[in-house]
Design a protein around this motif. Structure first.
Motif, PDB file in Angstrom:
ATOM      1  N   HIS A 132      -9.203   6.142  -8.227  1.00  0.00           N
ATOM      2  CA  HIS A 132     -10.393   6.795  -8.773  1.00  0.00           C
ATOM      3  C   HIS A 132     -11.578   6.411  -7.911  1.00  0.00           C
ATOM      4  CE1 HIS A 132     -12.954   8.525 -11.808  1.00  0.00           C
ATOM      5  NE2 HIS A 132     -13.633   7.397 -11.962  1.00  0.00           N
ATOM      6  N   GLN A 133     -12.615   7.241  -7.901  1.00  0.00           N
ATOM      7  CA  GLN A 133     -13.847   6.788  -7.251  1.00  0.00           C
ATOM      8  C   GLN A 133     -15.070   7.296  -7.973  1.00  0.00           C
ATOM      9  OE1 GLN A 133     -14.525   8.151  -3.308  1.00  0.00           O
ATOM     10  NE2 GLN A 133     -13.317  10.012  -3.514  1.00  0.00           N
ATOM     11  N   ILE A 134     -16.114   6.492  -7.938  1.00  0.00           N
ATOM     12  CA  ILE A 134     -17.360   6.942  -8.556  1.00  0.00           C
ATOM     13  C   ILE A 134     -18.506   6.814  -7.567  1.00  0.00           C
ATOM     14  CG2 ILE A 134     -16.958   6.686 -11.021  1.00  0.00           C
ATOM     15  CD1 ILE A 134     -17.715   3.849 -10.881  1.00  0.00           C
ATOM     16  N   TYR A 135     -19.424   7.762  -7.650  1.00  0.00           N
ATOM     17  CA  TYR A 135     -20.610   7.769  -6.782  1.00  0.00           C
ATOM     18  C   TYR A 135     -21.804   7.314  -7.577  1.00  0.00           C
ATOM     19  CZ  TYR A 135     -18.118  10.443  -3.251  1.00  0.00           C
ATOM     20  OH  TYR A 135     -17.239  10.839  -2.291  1.00  0.00           O
ATOM     21  N   LYS A 136     -22.663   6.648  -6.915  1.00  0.00           N
ATOM     22  CA  LYS A 136     -23.885   6.193  -7.571  1.00  0.00           C
ATOM     23  C   LYS A 136     -24.833   7.380  -7.709  1.00  0.00           C
ATOM     24  CE  LYS A 136     -26.737   2.119  -7.140  1.00  0.00           C
ATOM     25  NZ  LYS A 136     -27.069   1.117  -6.116  1.00  0.00           N
ATOM     26  N   GLY A 137     -24.907   8.187  -6.681  1.00  0.00           N
ATOM     27  CA  GLY A 137     -25.850   9.296  -6.684  1.00  0.00           C
ATOM     28  C   GLY A 137     -27.246   8.773  -6.862  1.00  0.00           C
TER      29      GLY A 137
ATOM     30  N   LEU B  17       0.860  -1.182   0.000  1.00  0.00           N
ATOM     31  CA  LEU B  17       0.000   0.000   0.000  1.00  0.00           C
ATOM     32  C   LEU B  17       0.894   1.229   0.000  1.00  0.00           C
ATOM     33  CD1 LEU B  17      -2.757  -0.930   2.592  1.00  0.00           C
ATOM     34  CD2 LEU B  17      -2.905  -0.981   0.102  1.00  0.00           C
ATOM     35  N   ASN B  18       0.483   2.167  -0.816  1.00  0.00           N
ATOM     36  CA  ASN B  18       1.344   3.330  -0.994  1.00  0.00           C
ATOM     37  C   ASN B  18       0.478   4.577  -0.864  1.00  0.00           C
ATOM     38  OD1 ASN B  18       3.272   5.136  -1.842  1.00  0.00           O
ATOM     39  ND2 ASN B  18       2.945   4.654  -4.012  1.00  0.00           N
ATOM     40  N   ASP B  19       0.359   5.088   0.326  1.00  0.00           N
ATOM     41  CA  ASP B  19      -0.369   6.318   0.569  1.00  0.00           C
ATOM     42  C   ASP B  19      -1.856   6.225   0.186  1.00  0.00           C
ATOM     43  OD1 ASP B  19      -0.497   8.842   1.548  1.00  0.00           O
ATOM     44  OD2 ASP B  19      -0.095   9.776  -0.413  1.00  0.00           O
ATOM     45  N   VAL B  20      -2.588   5.477   0.998  1.00  0.00           N
ATOM     46  CA  VAL B  20      -4.026   5.350   0.754  1.00  0.00           C
ATOM     47  C   VAL B  20      -4.774   6.368   1.609  1.00  0.00           C
ATOM     48  CG1 VAL B  20      -6.021   3.821   0.936  1.00  0.00           C
ATOM     49  CG2 VAL B  20      -3.810   2.905   0.231  1.00  0.00           C
ATOM     50  N   ASN B  21      -5.661   7.105   0.988  1.00  0.00           N
ATOM     51  CA  ASN B  21      -6.476   8.093   1.696  1.00  0.00           C
ATOM     52  C   ASN B  21      -7.923   7.966   1.278  1.00  0.00           C
ATOM     53  OD1 ASN B  21      -4.562   9.982   3.184  1.00  0.00           O
ATOM     54  ND2 ASN B  21      -3.667   9.898   1.120  1.00  0.00           N
ATOM     55  N   PHE B  22      -8.799   7.797   2.228  1.00  0.00           N
ATOM     56  CA  PHE B  22     -10.235   7.924   1.936  1.00  0.00           C
ATOM     57  C   PHE B  22     -10.973   7.924   3.262  1.00  0.00           C
ATOM     58  CE2 PHE B  22      -9.680   3.350   2.120  1.00  0.00           C
ATOM     59  CZ  PHE B  22     -10.828   2.894   2.736  1.00  0.00           C
ATOM     60  N   SER B  23     -12.242   8.283   3.217  1.00  0.00           N
ATOM     61  CA  SER B  23     -13.025   8.212   4.440  1.00  0.00           C
ATOM     62  C   SER B  23     -14.407   7.664   4.130  1.00  0.00           C
ATOM     63  CB  SER B  23     -13.125   9.588   5.107  1.00  0.00           C
ATOM     64  OG  SER B  23     -13.766  10.486   4.233  1.00  0.00           O
TER      65      SER B  23
ATOM     66  N   SER C 190     -17.657  -0.659 -15.164  1.00  0.00           N
ATOM     67  CA  SER C 190     -17.063  -1.430 -16.250  1.00  0.00           C
ATOM     68  C   SER C 190     -16.108  -0.552 -17.050  1.00  0.00           C
ATOM     69  CB  SER C 190     -18.192  -1.960 -17.122  1.00  0.00           C
ATOM     70  OG  SER C 190     -17.672  -2.703 -18.164  1.00  0.00           O
ATOM     71  N   ASP C 191     -16.555   0.672 -17.363  1.00  0.00           N
ATOM     72  CA  ASP C 191     -15.717   1.600 -18.133  1.00  0.00           C
ATOM     73  C   ASP C 191     -14.429   1.903 -17.377  1.00  0.00           C
ATOM     74  OD1 ASP C 191     -17.601   1.590 -20.039  1.00  0.00           O
ATOM     75  OD2 ASP C 191     -18.464   3.560 -19.529  1.00  0.00           O
ATOM     76  N   THR C 192     -14.601   2.198 -16.097  1.00  0.00           N
ATOM     77  CA  THR C 192     -13.426   2.545 -15.299  1.00  0.00           C
ATOM     78  C   THR C 192     -12.411   1.406 -15.309  1.00  0.00           C
ATOM     79  OG1 THR C 192     -14.938   3.720 -13.860  1.00  0.00           O
ATOM     80  CG2 THR C 192     -12.681   3.443 -13.068  1.00  0.00           C
ATOM     81  N   LEU C 193     -12.934   0.194 -15.172  1.00  0.00           N
ATOM     82  CA  LEU C 193     -12.039  -0.960 -15.147  1.00  0.00           C
ATOM     83  C   LEU C 193     -11.304  -1.090 -16.473  1.00  0.00           C
ATOM     84  CD1 LEU C 193     -14.108  -3.642 -13.215  1.00  0.00           C
ATOM     85  CD2 LEU C 193     -12.063  -2.446 -12.468  1.00  0.00           C
TER      86      LEU C 193
ATOM     87  N   ALA D 100     -23.235  -0.832  -4.461  1.00  0.00           N
ATOM     88  CA  ALA D 100     -22.702   0.081  -3.459  1.00  0.00           C
ATOM     89  C   ALA D 100     -23.034   1.518  -3.821  1.00  0.00           C
ATOM     90  CB  ALA D 100     -21.197  -0.093  -3.349  1.00  0.00           C
ATOM     91  N   GLY D 101     -22.945   2.387  -2.853  1.00  0.00           N
ATOM     92  CA  GLY D 101     -23.223   3.798  -3.074  1.00  0.00           C
ATOM     93  C   GLY D 101     -22.004   4.507  -3.668  1.00  0.00           C
ATOM     94  N   ARG D 102     -20.849   3.946  -3.402  1.00  0.00           N
ATOM     95  CA  ARG D 102     -19.628   4.571  -3.897  1.00  0.00           C
ATOM     96  C   ARG D 102     -18.636   3.449  -4.149  1.00  0.00           C
ATOM     97  NH1 ARG D 102     -15.299   7.770  -0.710  1.00  0.00           N
ATOM     98  NH2 ARG D 102     -16.486   7.198   1.119  1.00  0.00           N
ATOM     99  N   VAL D 103     -17.875   3.580  -5.207  1.00  0.00           N
ATOM    100  CA  VAL D 103     -16.877   2.551  -5.508  1.00  0.00           C
ATOM    101  C   VAL D 103     -15.498   3.206  -5.582  1.00  0.00           C
ATOM    102  CG1 VAL D 103     -16.147   0.748  -7.098  1.00  0.00           C
ATOM    103  CG2 VAL D 103     -18.573   1.257  -6.833  1.00  0.00           C
ATOM    104  N   LEU D 104     -14.560   2.645  -4.820  1.00  0.00           N
ATOM    105  CA  LEU D 104     -13.183   3.134  -4.857  1.00  0.00           C
ATOM    106  C   LEU D 104     -12.363   2.162  -5.685  1.00  0.00           C
ATOM    107  CD1 LEU D 104     -12.603   3.874  -1.071  1.00  0.00           C
ATOM    108  CD2 LEU D 104     -12.916   5.568  -2.861  1.00  0.00           C
ATOM    109  N   PHE D 105     -11.493   2.676  -6.516  1.00  0.00           N
ATOM    110  CA  PHE D 105     -10.626   1.811  -7.308  1.00  0.00           C
ATOM    111  C   PHE D 105      -9.202   1.938  -6.800  1.00  0.00           C
ATOM    112  CE2 PHE D 105     -14.274   2.727  -9.856  1.00  0.00           C
ATOM    113  CZ  PHE D 105     -14.591   1.507 -10.412  1.00  0.00           C
ATOM    114  N   ILE D 106      -8.612   0.810  -6.527  1.00  0.00           N
ATOM    115  CA  ILE D 106      -7.242   0.819  -6.050  1.00  0.00           C
ATOM    116  C   ILE D 106      -6.330   0.292  -7.128  1.00  0.00           C
ATOM    117  CG2 ILE D 106      -5.632  -0.270  -4.443  1.00  0.00           C
ATOM    118  CD1 ILE D 106      -7.428   0.085  -2.299  1.00  0.00           C
ATOM    119  N   LYS D 107      -5.222   0.990  -7.301  1.00  0.00           N
ATOM    120  CA  LYS D 107      -4.245   0.519  -8.281  1.00  0.00           C
ATOM    121  C   LYS D 107      -2.861   0.799  -7.743  1.00  0.00           C
ATOM    122  CE  LYS D 107      -2.653   0.976 -12.915  1.00  0.00           C
ATOM    123  NZ  LYS D 107      -1.870   2.072 -13.477  1.00  0.00           N
TER     124      LYS D 107
END
Lengths: 259, 659
Positions: free
Chosen positions: A224-229, A25-31, A241-244, A211-218
């Motif tokens: 990147h993250q996307i919200y369902k809204g 893990l290299n500097d992960v930030n989220f809440s 799918s696009d993000t992947l 999920a309400g929000r998806v975080l992508f780890i690489k």
């Protein structure tokens, strides 16, 4: 209100022999806000499981902070960690982790028994939950007598019965067929709508789209993250799918450049 | 055919990688072969047949060798079935990867062969190295001359090879049957399924209690008579059966009850323990019953051996109160002359005389019904009655009793008489019961065969009266009236004492003055040593063997449950069980599990002591206090050893479970 805060978390594994170090893990930030339903996605080897283990207090970060309700996990003494896990976290595992020696009901009771709860209280808690998770008719059976979907719903019941602040789910649909997966995901969503905070690690798009929000780890950090809204599953599914796809093409490009 | 070449490598690897279960098995096989070889090679030794009195030791050894077979075969079968079960998953994987059944069977054959070669060569190596030592031990225990040479025997070697080949064939067939009968899926999935509750819990428990009560009843009512050995084997069999029934049925019944008591069951300290035991109830109950039975066997064997060893001198004293007894006709050889002959000969060989007694030796055989002495007939207890005059009595005991007319002193070598009157063939006598010691008639302190009464009467006149009464009552003629015995007790070097015996025998052969016999207590004592030496030898080897069985069963139980519980504990850790919780749960579980068999074994052994006490009587060992002392010492020592072996084997469990 913020329930979980992950600040600058790093994890470096040192090989047993020699000085070769692996940066998982290299500097992960989220809440994560209270009542949120967050999915974490990433390829194999991206550091998902390492992150989950750190959040579950099963492992410690090399540097950085993990705060649960403002409390730093690193500050909790080792011998209090078990109690902390028991009181604040609920787990759902890919391979269910039910004990063969206990029937479904006793498996669900396990964390409560460890916490020293009264039997009446246990009975009171299991009733509505088992109805909601549709396992009330298999409570007396043993794990080897029920299907995978039922086992995972029982595991979910075991996670929920302690009324945890946060549910950590590690590939909960990984060992289930699509019908059982759909049912479980629907139930988790329902639980979330009632206010339960859930953090799920998965690489199933179907699972993540609930999920309400998806975080992508690489490569060990949040990419990147996307919200369902207000959008529906299908839109969410497409977005993930696009993000992947983007993630993968980028990875391919990097690989080419390296060549 | 490449794959054929692969198989031997697989077999060696299979044994080595599963070392934690194979090595203990091989070690116990080595020990079994070793024991068998020791028995066989000593039996094959020609010299033993040439040693004086060694025939008794030889017969005991033969008995021991025969007994080895029904003990070793089921035990090795049990140990082997554990190996087969443990490797099921591996076998399943091999099937999945394309090995055919015939390959698996060949693999099994190779493994069996490997184990066979290792254990037979190991066992025989130790056997050859140590046989001489054990031979000397046997000679020492039997007080046989130690200069005998030990000769290596090919026949014993061949016999051991064959015996173990038979055992291995048997275990191989068992394993091969397992391969042919099982489906790969079953092999792969192992045994996740819990055991079903046995049916008829209450009936089973009741049967267990009943069988055990029956066994204990036989034990408590056992008398030293012709049925004692039959009673012994009956009660051993019933105790084993009852223990199994009780552990399995009552064990499951108790667990079920505990599970139903919600307030008890759903406590952190009980939850895991009770559910785990319930999950594999039958298997663990059978394992515990095995531990209990072997513990009892070890304790009883050791108690018998130790008490017999400590009591040997007492046994000889009992059988031969005098080292030499002259029996003669008092009218041909005056008492004084006989005594002089004895003391002079003793002096000649420099032996010191501890005791020299002379008494009229007169006895009749009667039947006994409570306080009545009647004519002997089948169906009633027979009793040998010695008649002694008050003079002789006072001289033998050094007391100065007096007697009224119609009054007799009664001394019983068996149980206490307990009445103050006696009807002797229709004649009423007032009885004063006296306690021993009365030297020529050692007291067994209980009813047993060969029980005798010594009736001391006022004078010779009274004695003659009683003889007449007896002749009238029995319709038989009394034996020669003036038969006298003179007995002497000596101390001194053994060769001098043997020379003393020789001289008396020569004197007896040249004697022409009527009846004279010389009984040689020295030689009799040697015979007793030889006979009991064989028994002691068996006791020591069998005690070791039983203990090894016990250790292996304990170890396998721990390690197999360690394998099974490994996963459970890692799950519990994830769900929120701390290391300390796990440790205390494990400790509690094992304490409960291992305390029960020990407790039951202690009860079995304590009860068994009643029977052993009677059985010892068959060897003329009547020293109950000595037996109790050794029983307590052995129980204490065993408990210490048991707890430490439990502690050692439980580390095998910890290593699997707690990381």
């Amino acid at each position: 209100m913020t329930l979980l805060e992950v600040k600058n978390v790093k994890k470096v594994y040192t090989a047993r022999f020699g000085a070769a170090k692996v940066q998982a893990l290299n500097d992960v930030n989220f809440s994560v806000e209270e009542g949120e339903y967050v999915a974490i996605m990433g390829e194999s080897g991206s550091g998902k499981t390492t992150l989950l283990n750190i959040l579950a207090s099963l492992d410690r970060a090399t540097s950085g902070q993990v705060l649960l309700q403002g409390k730093d996990l690193a500050q909790i003494r080792r011998k209090d960690l078990c109690k902390f896990r028991r009181d604040h976290l609920g787990f759902i595992f890919q391979d269910f982790n039910l004990l063969d020696t206990l029937n479904i009901k006793d498996n669900i009771f396990l964390p409560l028994v460890l916490a020293g709860l009264d039997y009446q209280e246990m009975e009171k808690r299991i009733l509505p939950l088992s109805v909601k998770l549709e396992i009330s008719d298999i409570l007396e059976k043993y794990p080897y007598e029920v299907s995978g979907g039922q086992k995972q719903r029982a595991a979910a019941c075991r996670a929920l019965i302690t009324k945890p602040d946060l549910i950590l789910a590690d590939e909960p649909t990984g060992a289930l067929d699509s019908r059982a997966s759909g049912k479980l995901l629907g139930l988790l969503e329902e639980v979330n709508q009632e206010g339960q905070t859930i953090l799920m690690v998965t690489h199933s798009i179907q699972a993540a789209s609930h999920a309400g929000r998806v975080l992508f780890i690489k490569d060990g950090s949040v990419f990147h993250q996307i919200y369902k809204g207000g959008q529906g599953y299908d839109t969410m599914y497409r977005m993930i799918s696009d993000t992947l796809t983007v993630l993968q093409t980028e990875a391919a490009k990097t690989a080419e450049v390296r060549k | 055919m490449r794959k054929w070449k692969l198989l031997p490598g697989f077999a060696v690897k299979g044994v080595m990688l599963n070392g934690s279960i194979y090595y203990p098995y091989i070690i116990s096989c080595i020990f079994s072969v070793f024991t068998y070889y020791i028995f066989a090679s000593i039996l094959e030794n020609d010299l033993i047949a040439t040693l004086p009195h060694s025939e008794y030791a030889w017969v005991m050894l033969l008995l021991g060798k025969i007994l080895l077979i029904p003990i070793l075969i089921p035990f090795l079968y049990y140990a082997n079935s554990f190996l087969v079960k443990r490797r099921k998953k591996e076998t399943g994987l091999y099937t999945l990867l394309g090995m055919e059944r015939k390959h698996l069977v060949i693999l099994l054959l190779l493994e069996t062969l490997l184990v066979y070669i290792l254990s037979v060569s190991g066992g025989i190596l130790f056997g050859v190295l140590l046989a001489k030592l054990f031979f000397l031990l046997l000679l020492k225990l039997s007080s046989l001359p130690v200069e005998a040479e030990f000769v290596f025997s090919w026949k014993a070697l061949g016999e051991s090879f064959l015996f173990f080949a038979a055992v291995s064939t048997f275990t191989f067939l068992h394993g091969a049957a397992g391969i042919f009968l099982a489906r790969p899926v079953e092999l792969l999935s192992g045994n996740r399924k819990g055991e079903k509750e046995p049916r008829f819990l209450l009936a089973g428990t009741a049967a267990g209690v009943l069988v055990l009560m029956l066994a204990y009843n036989i034990v408590f009512h056992a008398k030293l008579d012709g049925n004692i050995f039959l009673d012994f084997f009956k009660s051993v069999f019933l105790v084993i059966a009852g223990t199994y029934l009780l552990f399995i049925f009552a064990g499951v019944a108790v667990l079920r009850l505990l599970r139903r008591k919600k307030r008890f069951y759903y406590r952190p300290e009980n939850f895991i323990t009770v559910s785990g035991m319930y999950y594999r109830m039958k298997k663990s109950a059978a394992g515990l019953a095995n531990i209990c039975i072997f513990s009892s066997m070890v304790m009883i064997t050791l108690t018998c051996t130790a008490a017999l060893y400590a009591g040997l001198d007492g046994i000889i004293e009992f059988a031969y109160p005098y080292e030499t007894i002259l029996t003669y006709d008092g009218s041909n050889l005056p008492r004084r002359e006989a005594e002089e002959k004895l003391s002079e000969t003793a002096e000649k060989y420099g032996l010191s005389v501890n005791r020299l007694d002379t008494y009229a030796d007169f006895w009749v055989i009667c039947g006994r019904e409570e306080s009545r002495v009647v004519k002997e007939r089948p169906g009633i207890k027979s009793c040998q009655i010695y008649l002694l005059t008050l003079d002789d009595y006072n001289r033998l005991t050094g007391k100065s009793e007096t007697l009224k007319e119609e009054e007799v002193l009664l001394y019983s070598t068996g149980g206490k008489y307990g009445n103050n009157y006696l009807e002797f063939m229709g004649t009423d006598l007032n009885v004063r019961e006296v306690q021993g010691p009365l030297t020529p008639w050692p007291c067994a302190g209980r009813d047993c065969f060969g029980e005798a009464w010594v009736l001391t009467v006022k004078d010779d006149q009274m004695l003659q009266n009683l003889v007449k009464v007896w002749e009238a009552g029995s319709g038989e003629e009394a034996m020669m009236a003036d038969q006298v015995k003179s007995g002497i007790q000596l101390t001194g070097p053994e060769d001098k004492r043997a020379a003393f015996q020789e001289e008396l025998k020569e004197w007896q052969e040249s004697w022409t003055g009527g009846m004279l016999s010389v009984s040689d207590g020295l030689e009799g004592g040697q015979m007793i040593y030889a006979m009991n030496g064989g028994l002691l030898f068996i006791g020591i080897l069998f005690g070791m063997l039983f203990f090894m069985c016990l250790l292996l069963i304990m170890y396998y139980k721990q390690i197999s449950e360690g394998y099974e519980d490994q996963g459970s504990f890692s799950i519990m850790q994830k769900v929120g069980m701390s290391d300390a919780d796990i440790r205390s749960t494990v400790r509690r579980q094992m304490m409960m599990v291992f305390a029960f068999p020990l407790l039951a074994a202690l009860i079995h052994s304590a009860v068994g002591m009643y029977m052993v006490n009677q059985l010892m009587g068959a060897l003329r060992m009547f020293d109950t206090a000595l037996l109790v002392k050794w029983g307590i010492l052995v129980a204490f020592g065993f408990t210490v050893v048991y707890v430490s072996s439990y502690w050692i084997t439980s580390r095998a469990y910890y290593r699997r479970v707690v990381l």
